[in-house]
Design an enzyme around this catalytic site. Structure first.
Site, PDB file in Angstrom:
ATOM      1  N   CYS A  41      -6.053   8.350   9.020  1.00  0.00           N
ATOM      2  CA  CYS A  41      -6.290   7.759  10.336  1.00  0.00           C
ATOM      3  C   CYS A  41      -5.936   8.772  11.418  1.00  0.00           C
ATOM      4  CB  CYS A  41      -5.421   6.520  10.518  1.00  0.00           C
ATOM      5  SG  CYS A  41      -5.984   5.080   9.610  1.00  0.00           S
ATOM      6  N   ASP A  69       3.943   1.129  12.186  1.00  0.00           N
ATOM      7  CA  ASP A  69       2.735   0.486  11.655  1.00  0.00           C
ATOM      8  C   ASP A  69       2.539  -0.929  12.211  1.00  0.00           C
ATOM      9  OD1 ASP A  69       2.093   2.712  10.241  1.00  0.00           O
ATOM     10  OD2 ASP A  69       2.740   1.965   8.298  1.00  0.00           O
ATOM     11  N   ILE A  90       6.938   7.534  17.067  1.00  0.00           N
ATOM     12  CA  ILE A  90       6.660   8.236  15.801  1.00  0.00           C
ATOM     13  C   ILE A  90       5.353   9.043  15.861  1.00  0.00           C
ATOM     14  CG2 ILE A  90       6.463   7.985  13.284  1.00  0.00           C
ATOM     15  CD1 ILE A  90       9.155   6.964  14.347  1.00  0.00           C
ATOM     16  N   ARG A 149      -9.064  -0.245   4.148  1.00  0.00           N
ATOM     17  CA  ARG A 149      -8.239   0.786   3.512  1.00  0.00           C
ATOM     18  C   ARG A 149      -6.872   0.247   3.124  1.00  0.00           C
ATOM     19  NH1 ARG A 149      -8.250   6.393   6.564  1.00  0.00           N
ATOM     20  NH2 ARG A 149      -6.625   6.544   5.013  1.00  0.00           N
ATOM     21  N   ARG A 184      -4.298  10.605   4.363  1.00  0.00           N
ATOM     22  CA  ARG A 184      -3.193  11.539   4.466  1.00  0.00           C
ATOM     23  C   ARG A 184      -2.257  11.483   3.256  1.00  0.00           C
ATOM     24  NH1 ARG A 184       0.010  14.525   7.834  1.00  0.00           N
ATOM     25  NH2 ARG A 184       2.222  14.176   7.529  1.00  0.00           N
ATOM     26  N   ARG A 236      -0.154  14.851  12.893  1.00  0.00           N
ATOM     27  CA  ARG A 236       0.200  14.649  11.493  1.00  0.00           C
ATOM     28  C   ARG A 236       0.174  15.925  10.652  1.00  0.00           C
ATOM     29  NH1 ARG A 236      -2.180   9.048   9.384  1.00  0.00           N
ATOM     30  NH2 ARG A 236      -0.055   8.708   8.787  1.00  0.00           N
ATOM     31  N   PRO A 237       0.961  16.925  11.027  1.00  0.00           N
ATOM     32  CA  PRO A 237       0.996  18.144  10.216  1.00  0.00           C
ATOM     33  C   PRO A 237       1.756  17.924   8.909  1.00  0.00           C
ATOM     34  CG  PRO A 237       2.597  18.257  12.001  1.00  0.00           C
ATOM     35  CD  PRO A 237       1.899  16.939  12.151  1.00  0.00           C
ATOM     36  N   ILE A 238       1.709  18.933   8.011  1.00  0.00           N
ATOM     37  CA  ILE A 238       2.469  18.811   6.760  1.00  0.00           C
ATOM     38  C   ILE A 238       3.469  19.964   6.629  1.00  0.00           C
ATOM     39  CG2 ILE A 238       0.811  17.401   5.479  1.00  0.00           C
ATOM     40  CD1 ILE A 238      -0.102  20.012   4.073  1.00  0.00           C
ATOM     41  N   LYS A 267       0.838  -1.206   0.000  1.00  0.00           N
ATOM     42  CA  LYS A 267       0.000   0.000   0.000  1.00  0.00           C
ATOM     43  C   LYS A 267       0.872   1.255   0.000  1.00  0.00           C
ATOM     44  CE  LYS A 267      -1.832   1.861   4.004  1.00  0.00           C
ATOM     45  NZ  LYS A 267      -1.632   3.309   4.058  1.00  0.00           N
ATOM     46  N   ASN A 268       1.828   1.308   0.925  1.00  0.00           N
ATOM     47  CA  ASN A 268       2.589   2.552   1.096  1.00  0.00           C
ATOM     48  C   ASN A 268       3.573   2.823  -0.038  1.00  0.00           C
ATOM     49  OD1 ASN A 268       1.179   3.018   3.380  1.00  0.00           O
ATOM     50  ND2 ASN A 268       2.858   2.673   4.817  1.00  0.00           N
ATOM     51  N   LEU A 316       6.637  20.077   7.206  1.00  0.00           N
ATOM     52  CA  LEU A 316       7.911  19.723   6.561  1.00  0.00           C
ATOM     53  C   LEU A 316       7.755  19.710   5.036  1.00  0.00           C
ATOM     54  CD1 LEU A 316       9.027  16.777   8.905  1.00  0.00           C
ATOM     55  CD2 LEU A 316       9.822  19.146   8.962  1.00  0.00           C
TER      56      LEU A 316
HETATM   57  C1  UD1 Z   1       4.019   7.101   6.328  1.00  0.00           C
HETATM   58  C2  UD1 Z   1       3.197   5.856   6.141  1.00  0.00           C
HETATM   59  C3  UD1 Z   1       2.603   5.410   7.476  1.00  0.00           C
HETATM   60  C4  UD1 Z   1       3.719   5.234   8.505  1.00  0.00           C
HETATM   61  C5  UD1 Z   1       4.581   6.486   8.579  1.00  0.00           C
HETATM   62  C6  UD1 Z   1       5.801   6.330   9.474  1.00  0.00           C
HETATM   63  C7  UD1 Z   1       2.319   6.055   3.896  1.00  0.00           C
HETATM   64  C8  UD1 Z   1       1.140   6.242   3.032  1.00  0.00           C
HETATM   65  N1  UD1 Z   1       2.114   6.138   5.222  1.00  0.00           N
HETATM   66  O1  UD1 Z   1       3.155   8.123   6.800  1.00  0.00           O
HETATM   67  O2  UD1 Z   1       1.943   4.170   7.271  1.00  0.00           O
HETATM   68  O3  UD1 Z   1       3.144   5.021   9.765  1.00  0.00           O
HETATM   69  O4  UD1 Z   1       5.063   6.836   7.264  1.00  0.00           O
HETATM   70  O5  UD1 Z   1       6.550   5.248   9.076  1.00  0.00           O
HETATM   71  O6  UD1 Z   1       3.402   5.772   3.417  1.00  0.00           O
HETATM   72  N2  UD1 Z   1       5.501  15.017  10.640  1.00  0.00           N
HETATM   73  C9  UD1 Z   1       5.509  16.354  10.934  1.00  0.00           C
HETATM   74  N3  UD1 Z   1       5.441  17.242   9.891  1.00  0.00           N
HETATM   75  C10 UD1 Z   1       5.372  16.842   8.603  1.00  0.00           C
HETATM   76  C11 UD1 Z   1       5.369  15.475   8.306  1.00  0.00           C
HETATM   77  C12 UD1 Z   1       5.423  14.563   9.347  1.00  0.00           C
HETATM   78  O7  UD1 Z   1       5.571  16.755  12.091  1.00  0.00           O
HETATM   79  O8  UD1 Z   1       5.307  17.701   7.706  1.00  0.00           O
HETATM   80  C13 UD1 Z   1       5.530  14.033  11.749  1.00  0.00           C
HETATM   81  C14 UD1 Z   1       4.234  13.234  11.820  1.00  0.00           C
HETATM   82  O9  UD1 Z   1       3.238  13.921  12.531  1.00  0.00           O
HETATM   83  C15 UD1 Z   1       4.694  11.975  12.524  1.00  0.00           C
HETATM   84  C16 UD1 Z   1       6.117  11.784  11.999  1.00  0.00           C
HETATM   85  O10 UD1 Z   1       6.523  13.063  11.488  1.00  0.00           O
HETATM   86  O11 UD1 Z   1       4.718  12.175  13.910  1.00  0.00           O
HETATM   87  C17 UD1 Z   1       6.232  10.738  10.924  1.00  0.00           C
HETATM   88  O12 UD1 Z   1       5.428  11.084   9.831  1.00  0.00           O
HETATM   89  P1  UD1 Z   1       5.760  10.654   8.331  1.00  0.00           P
HETATM   90  O13 UD1 Z   1       7.026   9.877   8.288  1.00  0.00           O
HETATM   91  O14 UD1 Z   1       5.634  11.870   7.482  1.00  0.00           O
HETATM   92  O15 UD1 Z   1       4.568   9.659   8.040  1.00  0.00           O
HETATM   93  P2  UD1 Z   1       3.608   9.632   6.799  1.00  0.00           P
HETATM   94  O16 UD1 Z   1       4.387   9.904   5.550  1.00  0.00           O
HETATM   95  O17 UD1 Z   1       2.400  10.422   7.081  1.00  0.00           O
END
Ligand code: UD1
Length: 418
Positions: free
Chosen positions: A116, A304, A326, A396, A92, A121-123, A22-23, A125
């Site tokens: 989920c 995960d 995480i 999902r 997300r 989970r901000p964006i 999936k990922n 970065l």
């Molecule tokens: C991806 C995976 C998810 C997995 C996660 C960590 C997919 C579709 N999903 O999610 O299954 O659990 O990696 O291995 O591939 N963060 C920030 N700011 C940002 C981005 C992230 O603070 O802009 C934080 C998040 O809140 C979280 C941590 O960084 O606490 C890890 O997030 P990230 O590695 O970005 O996970 P995803 O890409 O969302």
């Protein structure tokens, strides 16, 4: 709302094939937006999250042909630059579509992504990285508009090795002028798969799988076919299903190196694991031993798998400790496991699990994708009937989970009416 109804206590035995990841599929489907030619993808799992991503591609103007796990995308005539809010909200990972649309058209509009509820989970970065690439960002009333005349290669140092941000930067930088370098990049195998697929199209990405990734901008991409990697989290979930039921199962799975920490922890818990070409064989004792786990970015133990492993340890001998590093809200499933008799105490990011002799069947509710899967595993091991509700979360991310478990001897039914 659909449910799984599980009669617990069956020992799992037999062979099972792991589906496509999936990922890895989600960013790779996004990558097809960058390629104005034909991309043929194989081994795409038929799950809700890939369906939504493909629906967004269709909305953008891509032509799609689907045949089971084979998908052909023609992105030549994309005529939209925005992702509709109702689709963006569903998960997300839709955020990586933004990097691909931007990379191709230097313009994208989208709302904050859903997904989920496992933490803030901000964006930030992702957006900071886009700015570094010379992209202007305007945020208003929940919508984000990104625009620029040129994308210019830059050095981007991530505060945290975010998987999604690393993927988004790669996608946005494929046609950039000059060189983009990501330091403290995520090293997950799904990033390597994305880079392999894009490089096959003609992109120039080096260092994927390490913490420094270099992307040299190219002018065009070409038609390709690509087979997506296997799902390492599904592989881990099935192994844990074997472990919690005292089972004897064989995974058809060619990349055991992706699940090394999971294999090590299962061995520490007393399972015997043998790896031969293309297969992973697990034989579990009736009683597992307690183990401690800390989630970390790859190559550490994957977040995960945290809930799935916690569930597996509920009936282990002794006390296990889990530290979730995480996501800050990834213990919502614990209240549900307690309804089945599990003894788990949460303190901040730590869970302490005191093994009980046996779980009892109950009606429990999925709280998120992996939290839902952990309840299914608990149900497989429990005495009596377990009904797992809200399994839309599970659908999902797991392809035919109930069918795969039934083929291994589990008594599990999908009830669409609940
Ligand atoms: C991806 C995976 C998810 C997995 C996660 C960590 C997919 C579709 N999903 O999610 O299954 O659990 O990696 O291995 O591939 N963060 C920030 N700011 C940002 C981005 C992230 O603070 O802009 C934080 C998040 O809140 C979280 C941590 O960084 O606490 C890890 O997030 P990230 O590695 O970005 O996970 P995803 O890409 O969302």
């Amino acid at each position: 709302m659909a449910s799984y109804i599980i009669e617990g206590g069956r020992r799992l035995e037999g062979e099972v094939t792991v589906s496509g990841s999936k990922n890895a599929s989600l960013p790779i489907i996004a990558a097809t937006i960058l390629n104005p030619n034909i991309t043929k993808l194989y081994n795409i799992p038929n799950i809700h999250d890939t369906q939504i991503t493909l629906e967004i591609l269709k909305y953008l103007g891509c032509k799609l042909k689907k045949n089971h796990g084979r998908i052909e995308v023609n992105s030549k005539n994309i005529d939209k630059r925005e992702i509709p809010e109702h689709l963006m909200n569903q998960m997300r990972s839709t955020v990586v579509l933004a990097g691909a649309i931007l990379g191709r058209f230097k313009e994208a509009r989208f709302s904050y992504p859903g997904g989920c509820d496992i933490g803030a989970r901000p964006i930030d970065l992702h957006l900071r990285a886009f700015k570094k690439l010379g992209i202007n960002i305007i945020e208003d009333s929940g919508f984000i508009t990104c625009k620029c005349d040129r994308i210019i290669g830059a050095n981007i140092d991530l505060d945290f090795p975010s998987v999604g941000a690393t993927e988004n930067i790669i996608l946005a930088a494929i046609y950039a002028e000059g060189i983009t370098q990501i330091t403290n990049a995520a090293m997950e195998p799904e990033i390597v798969d994305l880079a392999k697929c894009l490089n096959k199209m003609g992109a120039k990405i080096e260092g994927a799988g390490t913490n420094i990734i270099t992307i040299t901008g190219v002018e065009k991409l070409k038609s390709i076919s690509y087979t997506v990697m296997e799902d390492r989290i599904e592989a881990g979930t099935l192994l844990c299903a074997g472990a919690i039921t005292g089972g004897d199962i064989t995974l058809k799975y060619k990349t055991p190196e992706h699940i090394t920490p999971i294999i090590h922890k299962l061995e520490e818990a007393g399972c015997q694991i043998q790896i031969e070409k293309g297969k992973v064989h697990l034989k579990a004792n009736r009683k597992l031993k307690a183990v401690d786990i800390k989630t970390l970015p790859y190559p550490g133990f994957p977040t995960d798998m945290q809930s799935v492993f916690a569930s597996t340890l509920t009936t282990a001998k002794g006390t296990s400790m889990i530290i979730e590093n995480i996501f800050e809200n990834r213990y919502r499933y614990v209240a549900e496991l307690k309804k089945m008799g599990a003894k788990i105490a949460i303190e901040g990011k730590t869970a302490v699990i005191k093994g009980v002799r046996r779980l009892s069947g109950a009606k429990v509710k999925s709280t998120d994708l992996r939290g839902g899967a952990c309840l299914v595993l608990a149900g497989l091991a429990a005495r009596g009937t377990t009904t797992v509700t809200n399994i839309e979360y599970i659908l999902r991310g797991y392809e035919n989970l109930d069918e795969k478990l039934r083929n291994l001897g589990a008594e599990i039914l999908l009830d669409k009416e609940e």
